[in-house]
Design a protein around this motif. Structure first.
Motif, PDB file in Angstrom:
ATOM      1  N   TYR A 549       0.837  -1.206   0.000  1.00 24.59           N
ATOM      2  CA  TYR A 549       0.000   0.000   0.000  1.00 24.59           C
ATOM      3  C   TYR A 549       0.870   1.254   0.000  1.00 24.59           C
ATOM      4  O   TYR A 549       0.597   2.204  -0.748  1.00 24.59           O
ATOM      5  CB  TYR A 549      -0.919  -0.003   1.225  1.00 24.59           C
ATOM      6  CG  TYR A 549      -1.670   1.295   1.402  1.00 24.59           C
ATOM      7  CD1 TYR A 549      -2.755   1.599   0.598  1.00 24.59           C
ATOM      8  CD2 TYR A 549      -1.271   2.235   2.354  1.00 24.59           C
ATOM      9  CE1 TYR A 549      -3.448   2.798   0.739  1.00 24.59           C
ATOM     10  CE2 TYR A 549      -1.958   3.426   2.501  1.00 24.59           C
ATOM     11  CZ  TYR A 549      -3.034   3.703   1.696  1.00 24.59           C
ATOM     12  OH  TYR A 549      -3.704   4.907   1.833  1.00 24.59           O
ATOM     13  N   LEU A 552       2.414   1.877  -3.396  1.00 20.09           N
ATOM     14  CA  LEU A 552       1.418   2.360  -4.357  1.00 20.09           C
ATOM     15  C   LEU A 552       0.964   3.775  -4.025  1.00 20.09           C
ATOM     16  O   LEU A 552       0.726   4.592  -4.925  1.00 20.09           O
ATOM     17  CB  LEU A 552       0.224   1.410  -4.389  1.00 20.09           C
ATOM     18  CG  LEU A 552       0.503   0.007  -4.923  1.00 20.09           C
ATOM     19  CD1 LEU A 552      -0.680  -0.913  -4.661  1.00 20.09           C
ATOM     20  CD2 LEU A 552       0.831   0.053  -6.420  1.00 20.09           C
ATOM     21  N   TYR A 553       0.826   4.076  -2.733  1.00 22.89           N
ATOM     22  CA  TYR A 553       0.423   5.420  -2.319  1.00 22.89           C
ATOM     23  C   TYR A 553       1.417   6.457  -2.834  1.00 22.89           C
ATOM     24  O   TYR A 553       1.022   7.473  -3.432  1.00 22.89           O
ATOM     25  CB  TYR A 553       0.331   5.478  -0.795  1.00 22.89           C
ATOM     26  CG  TYR A 553       0.046   6.865  -0.258  1.00 22.89           C
ATOM     27  CD1 TYR A 553      -1.254   7.270  -0.006  1.00 22.89           C
ATOM     28  CD2 TYR A 553       1.073   7.773  -0.019  1.00 22.89           C
ATOM     29  CE1 TYR A 553      -1.526   8.542   0.480  1.00 22.89           C
ATOM     30  CE2 TYR A 553       0.813   9.048   0.465  1.00 22.89           C
ATOM     31  CZ  TYR A 553      -0.489   9.430   0.718  1.00 22.89           C
ATOM     32  OH  TYR A 553      -0.747  10.698   1.190  1.00 22.89           O
ATOM     33  N   TYR A 555       3.705   6.038  -5.167  1.00 27.00           N
ATOM     34  CA  TYR A 555       3.741   6.012  -6.634  1.00 27.00           C
ATOM     35  C   TYR A 555       2.677   6.931  -7.199  1.00 27.00           C
ATOM     36  O   TYR A 555       2.911   7.671  -8.167  1.00 27.00           O
ATOM     37  CB  TYR A 555       3.527   4.583  -7.129  1.00 27.00           C
ATOM     38  CG  TYR A 555       3.397   4.481  -8.628  1.00 27.00           C
ATOM     39  CD1 TYR A 555       4.529   4.398  -9.433  1.00 27.00           C
ATOM     40  CD2 TYR A 555       2.147   4.490  -9.248  1.00 27.00           C
ATOM     41  CE1 TYR A 555       4.412   4.317 -10.818  1.00 27.00           C
ATOM     42  CE2 TYR A 555       2.024   4.413 -10.620  1.00 27.00           C
ATOM     43  CZ  TYR A 555       3.163   4.326 -11.403  1.00 27.00           C
ATOM     44  OH  TYR A 555       3.049   4.256 -12.770  1.00 27.00           O
ATOM     45  N   ALA A 556       1.457   6.908  -6.581  1.00 21.85           N
ATOM     46  CA  ALA A 556       0.337   7.708  -7.092  1.00 21.85           C
ATOM     47  C   ALA A 556       0.544   9.195  -6.894  1.00 21.85           C
ATOM     48  O   ALA A 556      -0.203   9.995  -7.472  1.00 21.85           O
ATOM     49  CB  ALA A 556      -0.960   7.260  -6.421  1.00 21.85           C
ATOM     50  N   MET A 568       5.385  -1.267 -10.922  1.00 17.35           N
ATOM     51  CA  MET A 568       4.055  -0.960 -10.404  1.00 17.35           C
ATOM     52  C   MET A 568       3.016  -2.013 -10.745  1.00 17.35           C
ATOM     53  O   MET A 568       2.250  -2.443  -9.858  1.00 17.35           O
ATOM     54  CB  MET A 568       3.601   0.410 -10.903  1.00 17.35           C
ATOM     55  CG  MET A 568       2.297   0.889 -10.234  1.00 17.35           C
ATOM     56  SD  MET A 568       0.772   0.212 -10.960  1.00 17.35           S
ATOM     57  CE  MET A 568       0.699   1.102 -12.508  1.00 17.35           C
ATOM     58  N   LEU A 572       0.712  -3.739  -7.862  1.00 12.78           N
ATOM     59  CA  LEU A 572      -0.724  -3.477  -7.879  1.00 12.78           C
ATOM     60  C   LEU A 572      -1.508  -4.780  -7.966  1.00 12.78           C
ATOM     61  O   LEU A 572      -2.519  -4.958  -7.260  1.00 12.78           O
ATOM     62  CB  LEU A 572      -1.076  -2.570  -9.061  1.00 12.78           C
ATOM     63  CG  LEU A 572      -2.558  -2.239  -9.230  1.00 12.78           C
ATOM     64  CD1 LEU A 572      -3.099  -1.511  -8.011  1.00 12.78           C
ATOM     65  CD2 LEU A 572      -2.775  -1.403 -10.500  1.00 12.78           C
ATOM     66  N   LEU A 601      -7.408   2.791  -5.947  1.00 19.18           N
ATOM     67  CA  LEU A 601      -6.909   2.005  -7.074  1.00 19.18           C
ATOM     68  C   LEU A 601      -7.000   2.798  -8.371  1.00 19.18           C
ATOM     69  O   LEU A 601      -6.099   2.703  -9.233  1.00 19.18           O
ATOM     70  CB  LEU A 601      -7.702   0.699  -7.187  1.00 19.18           C
ATOM     71  CG  LEU A 601      -7.530  -0.287  -6.026  1.00 19.18           C
ATOM     72  CD1 LEU A 601      -8.474  -1.470  -6.196  1.00 19.18           C
ATOM     73  CD2 LEU A 601      -6.089  -0.765  -5.940  1.00 19.18           C
ATOM     74  N   ARG A 603      -6.727   6.034  -8.627  1.00 19.02           N
ATOM     75  CA  ARG A 603      -5.630   7.013  -8.617  1.00 19.02           C
ATOM     76  C   ARG A 603      -4.312   6.362  -9.031  1.00 19.02           C
ATOM     77  O   ARG A 603      -3.508   6.967  -9.735  1.00 19.02           O
ATOM     78  CB  ARG A 603      -5.487   7.626  -7.224  1.00 19.02           C
ATOM     79  CG  ARG A 603      -6.574   8.595  -6.849  1.00 19.02           C
ATOM     80  CD  ARG A 603      -6.170   9.477  -5.683  1.00 19.02           C
ATOM     81  NE  ARG A 603      -5.857   8.737  -4.473  1.00 19.02           N
ATOM     82  CZ  ARG A 603      -6.747   8.393  -3.556  1.00 19.02           C
ATOM     83  NH1 ARG A 603      -8.032   8.684  -3.750  1.00 19.02           N
ATOM     84  NH2 ARG A 603      -6.374   7.749  -2.469  1.00 19.02           N
ATOM     85  N   VAL A 604      -4.111   5.136  -8.587  1.00 19.74           N
ATOM     86  CA  VAL A 604      -2.871   4.441  -8.947  1.00 19.74           C
ATOM     87  C   VAL A 604      -2.840   4.165 -10.443  1.00 19.74           C
ATOM     88  O   VAL A 604      -1.823   4.407 -11.118  1.00 19.74           O
ATOM     89  CB  VAL A 604      -2.728   3.128  -8.141  1.00 19.74           C
ATOM     90  CG1 VAL A 604      -1.517   2.335  -8.630  1.00 19.74           C
ATOM     91  CG2 VAL A 604      -2.602   3.429  -6.650  1.00 19.74           C
ATOM     92  N   ARG A 605      -3.936   3.660 -10.976  1.00 26.00           N
ATOM     93  CA  ARG A 605      -3.978   3.296 -12.397  1.00 26.00           C
ATOM     94  C   ARG A 605      -3.867   4.513 -13.306  1.00 26.00           C
ATOM     95  O   ARG A 605      -3.368   4.411 -14.437  1.00 26.00           O
ATOM     96  CB  ARG A 605      -5.281   2.549 -12.708  1.00 26.00           C
ATOM     97  CG  ARG A 605      -5.414   1.211 -12.002  1.00 26.00           C
ATOM     98  CD  ARG A 605      -6.627   0.457 -12.547  1.00 26.00           C
ATOM     99  NE  ARG A 605      -6.908  -0.747 -11.778  1.00 26.00           N
ATOM    100  CZ  ARG A 605      -7.858  -0.844 -10.852  1.00 26.00           C
ATOM    101  NH1 ARG A 605      -8.656   0.204 -10.604  1.00 26.00           N
ATOM    102  NH2 ARG A 605      -8.051  -1.972 -10.204  1.00 26.00           N
ATOM    103  N   THR A 607      -2.288   7.403 -12.544  1.00 27.25           N
ATOM    104  CA  THR A 607      -1.240   8.309 -12.078  1.00 27.25           C
ATOM    105  C   THR A 607      -0.632   9.056 -13.268  1.00 27.25           C
ATOM    106  O   THR A 607      -0.179   8.427 -14.236  1.00 27.25           O
ATOM    107  CB  THR A 607      -0.139   7.526 -11.350  1.00 27.25           C
ATOM    108  OG1 THR A 607      -0.712   6.905 -10.199  1.00 27.25           O
ATOM    109  CG2 THR A 607       0.984   8.448 -10.911  1.00 27.25           C
TER     110      THR A 607
END
Length: 759
Positions: A549, A552-553, A555-556, A568, A572, A601, A603-605, A607
């Motif tokens: 988490y 990923l946080y 990374y975003a 990533m 993910l 999720l 936001r991650v995708r 970014t």
């Protein structure tokens, strides 16, 4: 035994005969000792013992006898019959029907609920306790302390393999340190787990057939349940709090001095009592939030008592006095929370009133007895203790907005419980990361188990309990999991490392990239050590979820030092697999907002390709809060690294380089020494291989303006907390250089922005 003696001129006949007789006695004693058989409940997998339970025993005691039988079967392979007839070799479950030889000196009717006795004379065994839960807890205590059983998680139990169980003489009694014990984790609300770890939760109570729970009703924040505004406000607005001269229908409190409102509240409590006879304590306490009454009568009491706890205690005492005339043994409970945390100067709670003192907003990194940040709370606890007969504690052991984030607060977990017990608290509600639907927050099963052990007996070593859990739950991978725990907690021991229950990852120094990368390596080693054990690997993946988490946080928000773009997708996929397998449906206290996993999720995708290297200058004046619209020199001249400007203090400033690796957030509060009520600028030369349309996302704290090649593309006067992509716009870029100028104003607290091209 070899016996020797000597005769001769120095030995008289009388002495000689004495020596012979003494030697014979020694021989006989030795023979008797050597022939004596040790008593066994089970020997080589078989047993002549029976489990006695009285025919008229209450259901929880019958269940206790059944649990004892089944666990002894699992441990030894021997099935001990449950009987209602006494037998020479018997385990007596409950006081009823137990022989006087085992109950001598005991007064069963004086045993409070949950207190139990374990007594063996070397031939028979008594397991009995007071109230609805005492005997059940006695069985659990015997299995745990004498047999070695443990119930670590819903799925991981330690049941020893003992084909032989000796029965020695012993006599012991136990009762919990707290009469009320609840840990707010999904894992801790599993009925059988909670039962065997001797919690008595109110929110998800244990069934009466197993001994029941300690019931608080309603659980918390009850003012609008006592006097519902939807029923009374239109006709009796005077029942409700006056705030800024106006009666409030919602998001506030009651007018605690209004006599008619008091009568209505008391009638509600009488209704609760009739409807819920099983309740241990009824809550008469403030709503969440503020909005206490400022009417002249309430204000007069509060001014006399030094704060709003005055009118609260005055009201609660009225309720307890009135109800107590009919139900003298009834207990009322009220909060000391937020604006009522400090006790009144003169008023004292009635003896039948429990003060539920909330430790809200203090440092979570350290134990309550270690940290100067907790000193005000310690002083308030002591002040309440002087005037209140009963104090129950509500403490917070999680980050409400970040259930899935690493949160090294084990010092507060292990030390606070003992401090409260030493100070005489009668109850403890440990609010943790109650992750819907099935749990799975950061080490929530571990915390649940440690809390349960310490709430029963706070004199245990908390660190040793943590290590015991890790060793037994993580098996061959335990050394790596323990190294991770030790590493994270060692990093927050310094007095400068404080964090609270609303901390964000970007604010926490212990989440440095090098720490997260080390943690990631340790969990990889743990997975390798668990090779071949799929269940253990799943437990390790769940324990590693906070590291995934965190990667990923960051990374975003542009933290390439945590997670490179090429890694990533794998991280993910692993994150999504774990939350799906464990049914984790939220990552914060409010699933619809900051706890929304779907939004995270997304936001991650999506970014953006963040811009993280800038030239910045400022600060310029925003005292009148009109600085965002005011034109300052950086807007009117071409970018030049040597150009000087006059900042808000009249000092000369120029453009300075800035680059972020842990985040793409440009934090102006860290760049400028005088940030309050200011504006600042950031410049970047954005190169494009060709002329094309591009979509950019901007997030800001607070208002923002953006120019691309001198054209104003975004003008957003707003007060908000920055998140990526709060505003999106599309522009045609030139092939080659494109000049980007960002201007952000500061209204209060945070100040900065995100900027990146959308994918």
């Amino acid at each position: 035994m070899k016996v020797s003696y000597q005769s001769g001129p120095f030995c008289s006949p009388g002495l000689f005969l004495f020596c012979i007789r003494f030697s014979i006695l020694l021989v006989l004693a030795q023979l008797q000792w050597s022939c004596r058989s040790e008593t066994y409940l089970v020997q080589d997998g078989t047993s002549n013992y029976r489990i006695f339970i009285a025919e008229d025993a209450p259901e929880p005691e019958k269940q206790a006898a059944h649990e004892l039988q089944q666990h002894l079967l699992k441990v030894s392979g021997a099935l001990l019959p449950v009987t209602h007839e006494p037998h020479p070799q018997t385990i007596y479950v409950g006081f009823r029907g137990a022989p006087a030889s085992l109950t001598a000196g005991l007064s069963p009717e004086s045993f409070p609920n949950e207190r139990y006795v374990l007594r063996s004379d070397g031939t028979s065994l008594l397991i009995a306790g007071g109230g609805s839960r005492g005997t059940m807890y006695g069985v659990i205590g015997y299995l745990a302390d004498h047999i070695g059983c443990r119930w670590y998680t819903r799925d991981v139990h330690k049941i020893p393999n003992l084909t032989t169980i000796a029965l020695n003489e012993f006599d012991e009694q136990q009762q919990p340190a707290f009469e009320y014990r609840e840990a707010w984790y999904q894992e801790a609300y599993d009925t059988r787990w909670a039962l065997f770890n001797r919690l008595n939760p109110s929110i998800v109570p244990i069934p009466d057939s197993l001994g029941g729970s300690y019931i608080t009703y309603p659980f918390a924040h009850t003012f609008y349940s006592l006097v519902p505004p939807e029923k009374h406000f239109s006709s009796h607005s005077e029942y409700f709090a006056m705030v800024n001269g106006k009666r409030q229908r919602e998001h506030a409190q009651l007018c605690l001095t209004n006599r008619a409102m008091r009568k209505e509240a008391v009638q509600t409590v009488f209704g609760w009592i009739k409807e819920r006879p099983e309740v241990n304590v009824f809550s008469v306490d403030q709503n969440d939030g503020y909005g206490f009454c400022e009417c002249p009568d309430c204000k007069a009491i509060d001014e006399r008592e030094g704060g709003p706890s005055g009118s609260l205690i005055d009201f609660v005492n009225y309720v307890s006095d009135t109800v107590g005339k009919v139900y003298p043994d009834l207990k009322i409970q009220t909060f000391a929370y937020a604006y009522t945390e400090a006790p009144p100067k003169h008023l004292k709670p009635n003896p039948n009133v429990t003060i539920r003192l909330c430790r809200y907003g203090y440092c979570s990194a350290h134990g309550i007895d270690q940290c100067e940040h907790s000193k005000p709370f310690r002083e308030r606890y002591e002040a309440w203790k002087k005037i209140a007969r009963r104090i129950s504690v509500w403490d917070y052991f999680t980050d409400f907005a970040q259930y899935l984030m690493p949160y090294p607060n084990f010092a507060s977990v292990t030390r606070n419980v003992k401090w409260y017990a030493e100070k005489g608290a009668v109850g403890l509600f440990a609010q943790g990361n109650n992750v819907p639907k099935n749990g799975g927050g950061e080490f929530s099963a571990l915390r649940s188990w440690v809390f349960a052990q310490l709430m029963w007996n706070p004199n245990q070593n908390g660190d040793a309990l943590i290590r015991e859990f890790v060793t037994n739950v993580y098996g061959d991978a335990a050394p790596y999991v323990q190294r991770y725990i030790d590493m994270m907690h060692a990093d927050v021991q310094a007095d400068s490392a404080h964090f609270s229950i609303w901390a964000q990852p970007i604010e926490l120094n212990y989440l440095r990239p090098e720490m997260i990368n080390k943690a990631d390596s340790l969990f990889r080693l743990a997975l390798n050590a668990a090779s071949g054990d799929s269940a253990l690997q799943e437990r390790i993946k769940l324990a590693a979820l906070p590291i995934d988490y965190t990667q990923l946080y960051f990374y975003a928000i542009g933290g390439n030092a945590y997670l490179k773009p090429e890694r990533m997708p794998a991280v993910l996929a692993r994150f999504e697999s774990v939350i799906k397998k464990h049914g984790i449906s939220a990552m914060g206290d409010i699933p619809e907002t900051y706890g929304n996993i779907g939004a995270f999720l997304q936001r991650v995708r999506t970014t953006p390709a963040f811009v993280s290297d800038w030239q910045v200058t400022g600060p310029f004046d925003n005292t009148d809060k009109k600085g965002l619209a005011r034109v300052f020199a950086p807007e009117t001249s071409a970018m030049s690294a040597e150009q000087l400007f006059k900042d808000k203090t009249g000092s000369s400033v120029k453009w300075q380089p800035y680059s972020g690796q842990t985040s793409a957030y440009v934090d102006f509060t860290k760049l400028f020494s005088n940030p309050d009520f200011s504006v600042a600028y950031a410049y970047h030369n954005y190169r494009s291989s060709e002329s094309r349309k591009a979509t950019f996302g901007v997030g800001s704290n607070d208002g923002v303006r953006v120019w691309i090649n001198g054209r104003l593309m975004l003008d957003r006067p707003v007060s908000r907390k920055a998140e990526p992509n709060q505003d999106v716009f599309t522009v045609t870029l030139n092939g080659g250089d494109n000049h980007i100028l960002v201007k952000v104003d500061q209204l209060e607290r945070g100040w900065g922005f995100y900027f990146g091209e959308m994918k």
